[in-house]
Design an enzyme around this catalytic site. Sequence first.
Site, PDB file in Angstrom:
ATOM      1  N   ASP A  17       1.639  -1.115   4.544  1.00  0.00           N
ATOM      2  CA  ASP A  17       2.112   0.119   3.928  1.00  0.00           C
ATOM      3  C   ASP A  17       3.570  -0.032   3.492  1.00  0.00           C
ATOM      4  OD1 ASP A  17      -0.342   1.082   4.602  1.00  0.00           O
ATOM      5  OD2 ASP A  17       0.345   2.462   6.158  1.00  0.00           O
ATOM      6  N   HIS A  57      -6.920   9.394  -0.346  1.00  0.00           N
ATOM      7  CA  HIS A  57      -7.600   9.347   0.948  1.00  0.00           C
ATOM      8  C   HIS A  57      -6.814   9.971   2.098  1.00  0.00           C
ATOM      9  CE1 HIS A  57      -5.406   5.473   0.468  1.00  0.00           C
ATOM     10  NE2 HIS A  57      -5.063   5.710   1.714  1.00  0.00           N
ATOM     11  N   HIS A 112       0.855  -1.193   0.000  1.00  0.00           N
ATOM     12  CA  HIS A 112       0.000   0.000   0.000  1.00  0.00           C
ATOM     13  C   HIS A 112       0.893   1.245   0.000  1.00  0.00           C
ATOM     14  CE1 HIS A 112      -3.603   2.379   0.699  1.00  0.00           C
ATOM     15  NE2 HIS A 112      -2.962   3.014   1.662  1.00  0.00           N
ATOM     16  N   ASP A 169      -8.011   1.291   2.339  1.00  0.00           N
ATOM     17  CA  ASP A 169      -7.638   2.343   3.290  1.00  0.00           C
ATOM     18  C   ASP A 169      -8.540   3.559   3.325  1.00  0.00           C
ATOM     19  OD1 ASP A 169      -5.955   3.055   5.379  1.00  0.00           O
ATOM     20  OD2 ASP A 169      -4.565   4.159   4.103  1.00  0.00           O
ATOM     21  N   ASP A 192       0.971   5.172  -0.280  1.00  0.00           N
ATOM     22  CA  ASP A 192       0.246   6.441  -0.246  1.00  0.00           C
ATOM     23  C   ASP A 192       0.991   7.474  -1.080  1.00  0.00           C
ATOM     24  OD1 ASP A 192      -1.965   5.953   1.677  1.00  0.00           O
ATOM     25  OD2 ASP A 192      -0.315   5.542   3.051  1.00  0.00           O
TER      26      ASP A 192
END
Length: 885
Positions: free
Chosen positions: A390, A534, A167, A253, A169
Amino acid sequence: MKRGQLLSVLVGGVFCLAVLSLYRMLELMQGAELQRSRERPEVSEDLSRLQQKIDRLERLLNNNNHLVATLRDSLLHRKASWERENREQQVNVSSDSVHSQADGLPGCRLAEEIKDGTNGVQLLDVYDLLPFDNPDGGAWKQGFEISYHDNEWDQQSLEVFLVPHSHNDPGWLKTFDSYYQDQTRHILDNMLIKLSEDSSLLKAGQLELVTGGWVMADEANSHYFALLDQLMEGHLWMQRHLGVQPSSGWAIDPFGHSPSMTYLLKGAGLQNMVIQRVHYAVKKHFARQQTLEFLWRQSWDSSPRSDITCHMMPFYSYDVPHTCGPNPAVCCQFDFHRLPGRRVVCPWRISPQPITEQNIKERALLLLDQYRQKSHLFRSPVLLVPLGDDFRFVESSEWDVQFQNYQKLFDYFDQHPELHVKARFGTLSEYFRTLQDHLSTAGTNLPTLRGDFFTYADRDDHYWSGYFTSRPFYKRLDRILEATLRATEVLFSLMLAEMRHFHGNGQLAADFPAVDHFLHLTAARRNLGLFQHHDAVTGTARDPVVVDYGTSFSVSVTVSVVTPWLSLALACFVSFVPPCSPLEDQDQEQTRLFHSILNLRQVLQSSAHWLLLSDKSQYHHDQSKPFLLMDDVIAAHDALPQKTPLTLSDKPRLLVVFNPSAQLRSSVISVVVDTLDARVVDAETGRPMAAQISAVWEEPSRASSEAFQLDFVAELPPLSLVIYHVTKASVGSAHRVQYTISRHGDPSAVKSKHFQVSEAEVDAPLSLSNKHIQIWSSSESGLLQKLCLLQSGLVHKVQVQFLWYGTTTKQDKSGAYLFLPGPEEAQLYSSSEPPLIRVTRGPVFSDITSRFKHFTHRVRLYHLEGKRESCPEFSLSGCPDFRLP
């Protein structure tokens, strides 16, 4: 027909009876009051009795209004019911009539007609059932103990799909660029190495791209246009560069999940999806009912065409400790990235062990126990087990330890068929395909679900609703970019089509920078898409990351403009052109921002320039001398737009207004001018436009003596550029608004030599009206109290209040993510000083503005023709810095 006439007579009779009763009550009240006045003359002077009588009359009127409305609704409902009955009775008249009744609008049905049988789940009903408590569930803290029998899989083996994931971001604790340089690029490099440098990775099924959007978008704050736009941008990129189209969605998420996103995914061709952040009590309920996998259907749709197969992760998080089974202390032992000596450890203080011949049986059975317990929460023996977290798989060694140890466990399962388990690495598509095959073979159907998964809570009373309002300045900037980007795309497309038609053979003007403009638009779309992440639009990223987003926005936002209907000014209209300073003399970031703004403005300037020229052969692009400039300026990414004052004279100034919508619009256009006397006419017809002049308030009680606001009504055809002439008018010819000022208990000090300012009567209600509506506001606060729809005569009591919440005394506090108020109820806002109330009355609009110590509230009525006139407009601005979390 007879029943309809009978019902009409009955309703009319009841209405007449209600009216006669009301008149009789009024007559009795007046007679009684008259009798008392004769007996005791002093009573007639008692204001309190008069107020009581008025209040009673108002209550009677309201009751009568409610009665009439109820009768009307009952009649309409009964009429619709009879019409349906008549259609059903006529169903056998002809096959044509059957088809005409059955077809209708596809997917659209009345709510009471939508029925799914026993398998339908409505989330609102689920919320009513849940106690929303949080008892200790044992190893699965937010769940319950799970038991099973060893022979349950003798007839049908358990099939496990282990799906590695990472994951990433695009901005959270670090900026987008920092994350890429420090982690993401290493993950991608290692992926190519470990999965072999085979260009057919995607076709071979070793790598699957899921969702395919520009980001994993937030689903609460983002507008559907931005959600769709980032999805299109991502899918176009994938199709162009990789030749693939995703079939499964992956949203682990976002802080809650919306059916609007599922609708867009289904429309984009996706068939399946995975979600994670759902209230723990809802997860627990779904796990008990074995409804963690379902067909997510739109609330308005009675057909299955909008259904998408959804898998809800049952446990606390999407990390490895919370994905293999209900016991995180056990699952963490199978995250081999946490082996002793590595930089990540298990918080339960039981470390993973490398799989060896000596421990493989014990390790395999321990892991299988978790798989079996988790499978008990689902209706099929096909089990999805994500493996990641993450920014995982940054290091090459993590790929090795995860693959090698799990492969040993899977081999052990294969070598012991008595365990009745088949486990392998796989993709989402493989999992859902196997799931569908099993459901089809077993004749099992997944339940249908309607509703949304808001508000999310991960534990206790930790409701993630703080991010609904975190960083409102940037949420506003998101909407500005969204609206103006779309408008710019429309104008650019119209210009390209006309230019190609003018030159013939699809040719463009020789010096027109079409490629540069297209790149600017693409960058703006991607910046808008990036901000739907997000941790971006939610306001949950750290300050330096938000500034980075904001800078990216500023690079993009002036591609268009900061109003829904683009107001452009000709170069002769605004004479200021900022000079270009040497790079070494400026702050590097501001230089980048400044030059990006100038470049992006060219999209609108050049497009409008071409479309407005009557002799298009005279077109010449000169970047140093733009033909058009905006009527407002955004100085920096964290600054509000400022209007550029327009100097007027007898010579017409040209104002160009663009309507990017496909509908005729009557809109109020606002510009700042240097004179009290201004006139606006349609350049094409010479028709004067309704306009008014109002003050520009530099402070709550001080109006500017040099700048004034000119508001006029623009009538804009669809997709049009309309030119208006703005000139200085004769003295006193322009309509100036009138102001009424009030500060309860404190004489007003507001003065203006240019406008009529009067004091409001003490305790007199403040009222505004147009052709459709009348409103009344409190004389003490200026806040709305009552509203009357003039056409029907219905009066509605309305109460606008501002409340504040205390802070919890617990260790965890409200913040960017959470809203954790104190145990006491919300308190009514009160200020140490009364608000300054300013009532504005003019021919274009009228409003009531209440300036409190901490914020300003305004309610406005427009005097326009159309729907906008019938609705009051509310706005709220704040003295605090809204750029902060």
